[in-house]
Design a protein around this motif. Structure first.
Motif, PDB file in Angstrom:
ATOM      1  N   THR A 205       1.226  -1.115  -0.133  1.00 16.11           N
ATOM      2  CA  THR A 205       0.246   0.305  -0.322  1.00 16.11           C
ATOM      3  C   THR A 205       0.956   1.014  -0.378  1.00 16.11           C
ATOM      4  O   THR A 205       2.011   1.623   0.174  1.00 16.11           O
TER       5      THR A 205
ATOM      6  N   LYS B 156       0.304   5.299   0.221  1.00 17.10           N
ATOM      7  CA  LYS B 156      -0.336   6.595   1.077  1.00 17.10           C
ATOM      8  C   LYS B 156       0.433   7.915   0.963  1.00 17.10           C
ATOM      9  O   LYS B 156       1.669   8.082   1.513  1.00 17.10           O
TER      10      LYS B 156
ATOM     11  N   ALA C 102      -5.007   5.380   1.872  1.00 18.32           N
ATOM     12  CA  ALA C 102      -3.683   4.719   0.959  1.00 18.32           C
ATOM     13  C   ALA C 102      -4.655   3.456  -0.437  1.00 18.32           C
ATOM     14  O   ALA C 102      -5.299   3.484  -0.419  1.00 18.32           O
TER      15      ALA C 102
ATOM     16  N   ASP D 166      -4.189   0.637  -2.689  1.00 19.06           N
ATOM     17  CA  ASP D 166      -3.880  -0.760  -3.102  1.00 19.06           C
ATOM     18  C   ASP D 166      -3.000  -1.048  -3.704  1.00 19.06           C
ATOM     19  O   ASP D 166      -3.058  -0.566  -5.401  1.00 19.06           O
TER      20      ASP D 166
ATOM     21  N   THR E 226       4.369   4.077   2.514  1.00 22.84           N
ATOM     22  CA  THR E 226       4.479   2.255   1.892  1.00 22.84           C
ATOM     23  C   THR E 226       4.241   1.344   2.882  1.00 22.84           C
ATOM     24  O   THR E 226       5.541   1.632   3.571  1.00 22.84           O
TER      25      THR E 226
END
Length: 140
Positions: free
Chosen positions: A44, A46, A53, A55, A133
């Motif tokens: 993920t 962000k 976040a 995917d 991450t």
């Protein structure tokens, strides 16, 4: 890009000390315990504290999802384009290092936040406030 994603994935793996019943090897959070083959099972990203976040694992090509990342005991890493082959193949090599719960993989620094004999989770903070991450790796 693939090497960076794989590095980030490896970095998000964390393990808790335990014993492997199959080969009687201790899975300690040290170089010998972490040295193993892994596959990325979650990734993920962000961008900042205000952004949800994303995917990134779902966005990876199928030929990348079955790749194997091998952390060797001599602090080298081997990326193997296993299973479905990408074009061009993603085979590569590099280096890794562990200091406490901090793992450095090809220059990317992350923190192992969850570690067990089954795998680990690595968190990598970006340059922007809240940029994170998270990579989850399963031991093979």
């Amino acid at each position: 890009m693939k090497k960076i994603l794989l590095s980030l994935c490896v970095m998000s793996i964390a393990f808790v000390g335990c014993k492997d019943d199959n080969d009687d090897v201790t899975c300690a959070l040290n170089t010998a315990g972490v040295a193993a083959a892994y596959k990325i099972t979650a990734l993920t990203y962000k961008a900042d504290a205000a952004t949800p976040a994303v995917d990134m694992f779902a966005l990876m090509d199928p030929c990348e999802k079955d790749d194997v990342i091998t952390l060797n005991a001599n602090n080298t890493v081997t990326y193997t384009d296993a299973g479905t082959q990408c074009v061009p193949p993603g085979n590569d090599t590099g280096t890794w290092m562990l200091s406490g719960s901090t793992i450095t993989l090809d220059g990317e620094v992350g923190t192992i936040s969850n570690y067990s004999c089954a795998g680990m989770t690595v968190t990598i903070n970006g340059t922007t406030a809240g940029e994170v991450t998270t990579v989850t790796l399963a031991r093979q």
